[in-house]
Design a protein around this motif. Structure first.
Motif, PDB file in Angstrom:
ATOM      1  N   ILE A  62       0.706  -0.996  -0.407  1.00  0.00           N
ATOM      2  CA  ILE A  62      -0.268  -0.013   0.414  1.00  0.00           C
ATOM      3  C   ILE A  62       0.869   1.424   0.097  1.00  0.00           C
ATOM      4  CG2 ILE A  62      -1.565   1.272   1.333  1.00  0.00           C
ATOM      5  CD1 ILE A  62      -3.158  -1.393   0.180  1.00  0.00           C
ATOM      6  N   GLY A  64       0.847   5.236   0.768  1.00  0.00           N
ATOM      7  CA  GLY A  64      -0.034   6.693   0.604  1.00  0.00           C
ATOM      8  C   GLY A  64       0.815   7.767  -0.135  1.00  0.00           C
ATOM      9  N   HIS A  65       1.278   8.861   0.648  1.00  0.00           N
ATOM     10  CA  HIS A  65       1.878  10.024  -0.490  1.00  0.00           C
ATOM     11  C   HIS A  65       3.341   9.670  -0.275  1.00  0.00           C
ATOM     12  CE1 HIS A  65       2.018  13.975  -1.426  1.00  0.00           C
ATOM     13  NE2 HIS A  65       2.932  14.550  -0.685  1.00  0.00           N
ATOM     14  N   GLY A  66       3.678   8.478   0.383  1.00  0.00           N
ATOM     15  CA  GLY A  66       5.155   8.071  -0.749  1.00  0.00           C
ATOM     16  C   GLY A  66       5.567   9.509   0.478  1.00  0.00           C
ATOM     17  N   SER A  67       5.956   9.189   1.437  1.00  0.00           N
ATOM     18  CA  SER A  67       6.384  10.609   2.287  1.00  0.00           C
ATOM     19  C   SER A  67       7.755   9.908   3.600  1.00  0.00           C
ATOM     20  CB  SER A  67       5.581  11.436   3.267  1.00  0.00           C
ATOM     21  OG  SER A  67       4.801  11.054   3.731  1.00  0.00           O
ATOM     22  N   ASN A  68       7.722   9.117   3.152  1.00  0.00           N
ATOM     23  CA  ASN A  68       8.079   7.539   4.569  1.00  0.00           C
ATOM     24  C   ASN A  68       8.444   6.906   3.665  1.00  0.00           C
ATOM     25  OD1 ASN A  68       8.974   7.606   6.798  1.00  0.00           O
ATOM     26  ND2 ASN A  68       7.996   6.083   7.796  1.00  0.00           N
ATOM     27  N   THR A 129      -0.084  10.801   4.139  1.00  0.00           N
ATOM     28  CA  THR A 129      -2.129  10.459   4.282  1.00  0.00           C
ATOM     29  C   THR A 129      -2.022  10.133   5.811  1.00  0.00           C
ATOM     30  OG1 THR A 129      -1.392   7.880   3.830  1.00  0.00           O
ATOM     31  CG2 THR A 129      -2.266   9.506   1.553  1.00  0.00           C
ATOM     32  N   THR A 135      -0.776   4.141   9.988  1.00  0.00           N
ATOM     33  CA  THR A 135       0.296   3.071   9.776  1.00  0.00           C
ATOM     34  C   THR A 135       1.764   3.497  10.924  1.00  0.00           C
ATOM     35  OG1 THR A 135      -0.588   2.386   8.223  1.00  0.00           O
ATOM     36  CG2 THR A 135       1.551   1.526   8.816  1.00  0.00           C
ATOM     37  N   ALA A 138       2.165   8.250  13.289  1.00  0.00           N
ATOM     38  CA  ALA A 138       3.101  10.204  13.276  1.00  0.00           C
ATOM     39  C   ALA A 138       2.400  10.809  14.333  1.00  0.00           C
ATOM     40  CB  ALA A 138       1.929  10.249  11.686  1.00  0.00           C
ATOM     41  N   GLY A 139       4.026  11.645  14.348  1.00  0.00           N
ATOM     42  CA  GLY A 139       4.028  12.788  15.427  1.00  0.00           C
ATOM     43  C   GLY A 139       4.767  13.429  15.132  1.00  0.00           C
ATOM     44  N   VAL A 185      -5.384  -0.383   6.428  1.00  0.00           N
ATOM     45  CA  VAL A 185      -5.729   1.263   6.833  1.00  0.00           C
ATOM     46  C   VAL A 185      -6.832   1.407   5.599  1.00  0.00           C
ATOM     47  CG1 VAL A 185      -6.085   3.403   8.127  1.00  0.00           C
ATOM     48  CG2 VAL A 185      -4.420   1.855   8.495  1.00  0.00           C
ATOM     49  N   ARG A 211       8.494  24.108  11.404  1.00  0.00           N
ATOM     50  CA  ARG A 211       8.715  23.224  10.518  1.00  0.00           C
ATOM     51  C   ARG A 211       9.800  23.940   9.220  1.00  0.00           C
ATOM     52  NH1 ARG A 211       6.644  18.133  10.075  1.00  0.00           N
ATOM     53  NH2 ARG A 211       5.320  17.914  11.399  1.00  0.00           N
TER      54      ARG A 211
HETATM   55  C1  LIG Z   1       9.189  16.697   5.221  1.00  0.00           C
HETATM   56  C2  LIG Z   1       7.857  16.217   5.765  1.00  0.00           C
HETATM   57  C3  LIG Z   1       8.583  16.038   7.361  1.00  0.00           C
HETATM   58  C4  LIG Z   1       7.646  14.781   8.193  1.00  0.00           C
HETATM   59  N1  LIG Z   1       7.813  15.288   9.078  1.00  0.00           N
HETATM   60  C5  LIG Z   1       7.402  13.932   9.847  1.00  0.00           C
HETATM   61  C6  LIG Z   1       6.776  14.243  11.811  1.00  0.00           C
HETATM   62  O1  LIG Z   1       6.452  15.653  12.079  1.00  0.00           O
HETATM   63  N2  LIG Z   1       5.890  13.064  12.130  1.00  0.00           N
HETATM   64  C7  LIG Z   1       6.639  11.903  11.488  1.00  0.00           C
HETATM   65  O2  LIG Z   1       5.655  11.155  12.766  1.00  0.00           O
HETATM   66  N3  LIG Z   1       6.428  12.344   9.687  1.00  0.00           N
HETATM   67  C8  LIG Z   1       6.895  12.899   9.560  1.00  0.00           C
HETATM   68  N4  LIG Z   1       7.412  12.659   8.348  1.00  0.00           N
HETATM   69  C9  LIG Z   1       7.141  11.408   7.571  1.00  0.00           C
HETATM   70  C10 LIG Z   1       5.917  10.871   6.854  1.00  0.00           C
HETATM   71  O3  LIG Z   1       5.588  11.885   6.319  1.00  0.00           O
HETATM   72  C11 LIG Z   1       4.721  10.109   8.172  1.00  0.00           C
HETATM   73  O4  LIG Z   1       5.140   8.423   8.432  1.00  0.00           O
HETATM   74  C12 LIG Z   1       3.614   9.962   7.491  1.00  0.00           C
HETATM   75  O5  LIG Z   1       3.062   8.706   8.194  1.00  0.00           O
HETATM   76  C13 LIG Z   1       4.016   8.714   6.293  1.00  0.00           C
HETATM   77  O6  LIG Z   1       2.454   8.611   5.362  1.00  0.00           O
HETATM   78  P1  LIG Z   1       2.279   8.266   3.720  1.00  0.00           P
HETATM   79  O7  LIG Z   1       0.996   8.302   3.543  1.00  0.00           O
HETATM   80  O8  LIG Z   1       3.642   8.505   2.972  1.00  0.00           O
HETATM   81  O9  LIG Z   1       3.296   6.806   4.231  1.00  0.00           O
HETATM   82  P2  LIG Z   1       3.785   5.888   2.915  1.00  0.00           P
HETATM   83  O10 LIG Z   1       5.282   6.756   2.807  1.00  0.00           O
HETATM   84  O11 LIG Z   1       3.193   6.495   1.576  1.00  0.00           O
HETATM   85  O12 LIG Z   1       3.733   4.300   3.702  1.00  0.00           O
HETATM   86  C14 LIG Z   1       4.858   4.487   4.589  1.00  0.00           C
HETATM   87  C15 LIG Z   1       3.875   2.723   5.336  1.00  0.00           C
HETATM   88  O13 LIG Z   1       2.641   3.123   5.848  1.00  0.00           O
HETATM   89  C16 LIG Z   1       2.360   1.944   4.828  1.00  0.00           C
HETATM   90  N5  LIG Z   1       1.136   2.658   5.066  1.00  0.00           N
HETATM   91  C17 LIG Z   1       1.216   3.816   3.811  1.00  0.00           C
HETATM   92  N6  LIG Z   1      -0.717   3.523   4.089  1.00  0.00           N
HETATM   93  C18 LIG Z   1      -1.661   2.773   4.495  1.00  0.00           C
HETATM   94  C19 LIG Z   1      -2.360   2.674   4.626  1.00  0.00           C
HETATM   95  N7  LIG Z   1      -3.686   3.106   3.812  1.00  0.00           N
HETATM   96  N8  LIG Z   1      -2.831   1.262   5.234  1.00  0.00           N
HETATM   97  C20 LIG Z   1      -1.762   0.078   5.592  1.00  0.00           C
HETATM   98  N9  LIG Z   1      -0.110   0.468   5.621  1.00  0.00           N
HETATM   99  C21 LIG Z   1       0.239   1.530   4.782  1.00  0.00           C
HETATM  100  C22 LIG Z   1       3.022   2.162   3.584  1.00  0.00           C
HETATM  101  O14 LIG Z   1       3.156   0.433   3.001  1.00  0.00           O
HETATM  102  C23 LIG Z   1       4.718   2.264   3.869  1.00  0.00           C
HETATM  103  O15 LIG Z   1       5.132   0.716   5.066  1.00  0.00           O
HETATM  104  C24 LIG Z   1       7.667  13.644   7.988  1.00  0.00           C
HETATM  105  C25 LIG Z   1       8.059  13.590   6.091  1.00  0.00           C
HETATM  106  C26 LIG Z   1       8.690  14.170   5.265  1.00  0.00           C
HETATM  107  C27 LIG Z   1       9.000  14.637   4.098  1.00  0.00           C
END
Ligand SMILES: Cc1cc2nc3c(=O)[nH]c(=O)nc-3n(C[C@H](O)[C@H](O)[C@H](O)COP(=O)(O)OP(=O)(O)OC[C@H]3O[C@@H](n4cnc5c(N)ncnc54)[C@H](O)[C@@H]3O)c2cc1C
Length: 303
Positions: A62, A64-68, A129, A135, A138-139, A185, A211
């Motif tokens: 899965i 999401g936004h690919g931010s991790n 997302t 998942t 995040a905090g 989720v 930030r």
């Molecule tokens: C500039 C920047 C600042 C950031 N600041 C913070 C911060 O302050 N705090 C923090 O905690 N993080 C931070 N992050 C990291 C990131 O934004 C978080 O971890 C966020 O929760 C990841 O969400 P995503 O939708 O991008 O997940 P993705 O990167 O797409 O996926 C992350 C993981 O979750 C899984 N996943 C995604 N969606 C689902 C779903 N619906 N069901 C099951 N599994 C799923 C994916 O398979 C993968 O394993 C930051 C990132 C950036 C680029």
């Protein structure tokens, strides 16, 4: 019928892409292609796509936004399921906000502000997302998903839809049962509280200003690359190890915030990976501390 055709029958042809570049779907802006990139339009379609993958022994993940996430330069020889395109609604019900997995956390935080609901201010600058946020638990700034999630609708590994409580989600630092149980989720219910809208806005502006001041937001990254080791701060350890600015190609330990590995423009995933490995090795040698990646990986990073 091959797996692509089977999935097309569920989500329509226009919602299945082949060899999709993952660098346009991740904030690191690096990595190779996904063999199939699927955009389900409903929760039921998501379940059916996963079922097809399972029955055909195809790997899936899965997105999401690919931010991790760091995707290998070799790409991913499986099915990437992207919930952001269609499952992105959110709405308030009294003191609660309901959000689909693909909606961005800052969007939900803004919606809550508009409805005079407090509690999600910490999430207003986390660029992921709701699904990814739950998942990862995040905090930021003292808040985390664990404090505001009441329950979530998940798809279990055996393909069943289940509503799981906050307790069942077993939140801990940057972790939840979603990871260990391989749940998907689909929808989240947040329990918030009435709060003056101006106070919400002031807090969100303060967090987002901090930030912009401290984080290298002008470059691609995945936020904090490493988890906070007990008793330390990853960024401080990395800085004290003399690694600020350490660079391989366009991948670099940020000079602004040593906890972030950044892409200065054209970094490959393997350059980013190599910088991370060098950081881990150096910090271990200098301080005896093991740094663990907070960033998740997809695909193979073996040479
Ligand atoms: C500039 C920047 C600042 C950031 N600041 C913070 C911060 O302050 N705090 C923090 O905690 N993080 C931070 N992050 C990291 C990131 O934004 C978080 O971890 C966020 O929760 C990841 O969400 P995503 O939708 O991008 O997940 P993705 O990167 O797409 O996926 C992350 C993981 O979750 C899984 N996943 C995604 N969606 C689902 C779903 N619906 N069901 C099951 N599994 C799923 C994916 O398979 C993968 O394993 C930051 C990132 C950036 C680029």
């Amino acid at each position: 019928m091959n797996i692509k055709e089977m999935i097309e029958q569920i989500v329509t042809r226009e919602n299945v892409l082949e060899n999709e570049p993952m660098k346009i779907h991740t904030t690191f802006q690096a990595g190779g292609n996904a063999r199939l990139f699927v955009m389900p339009r409903t929760e039921e379609e998501t379940a059916k796509v996963v079922q097809i993958c399972r029955e055909n022994h195809a790997e899936w993940v899965i997105l999401g936004h690919g931010s991790n996430l760091l995707v290998s330069d070799k790409g991913y020889d499986g099915v990437v399921i992207w919930l952001k395109k269609y499952l992105n609604g959110c709405w308030a019900e009294e003191n609660e906000m309901i959000a689909q997995a693909g909606v961005m956390m800052p969007t939900v935080a803004r919606e809550a502000w508009k409805c005079g609901l407090g509690g999600l201010e910490f999430a207003s600058g986390i660029p992921g997302t709701v699904g990814g946020g739950v998942t990862m638990n995040a905090g930021a700034y003292g808040g985390e998903m664990a404090q505001v999630v009441k329950e979530a609708l998940v798809l279990t590994e055996d393909g069943k839809l289940r509503t799981v409580s906050n307790k069942e989600l077993q939140f801990s630092y940057r972790h939840s049962a979603v990871q260990s149980e391989k749940w998907i989720v689909l929808k989240v219910r947040f329990l918030l509280f009435p709060k003056n809208s101006e106070d919400i806005k002031t807090l969100m502006d303060d967090y987002n200003g901090r930030r912009r001041e401290k984080q290298p937001l002008e470059y691609g990254s995945a936020g904090s690359t490493f988890k906070r080791p007990t008793g330390y701060f990853a960024g401080k350890l990395i800085e004290d190890a003399g690694l600020k600015g350490y660079r391989i190609g366009d991948a670099q330990v940020s000079e602004k915030h040593a906890g972030f590995v950044i892409n200065r423009g054209n970094a490959t995933a393997s350059e980013i990976w190599s910088v991370c490995n060098h950081v881990k090795k150096t910090v271990k040698e200098k301080f005896g501390v093991d740094l663990e990646m907070e960033v998740k990986t997809i695909g193979s990073f073996e040479a």
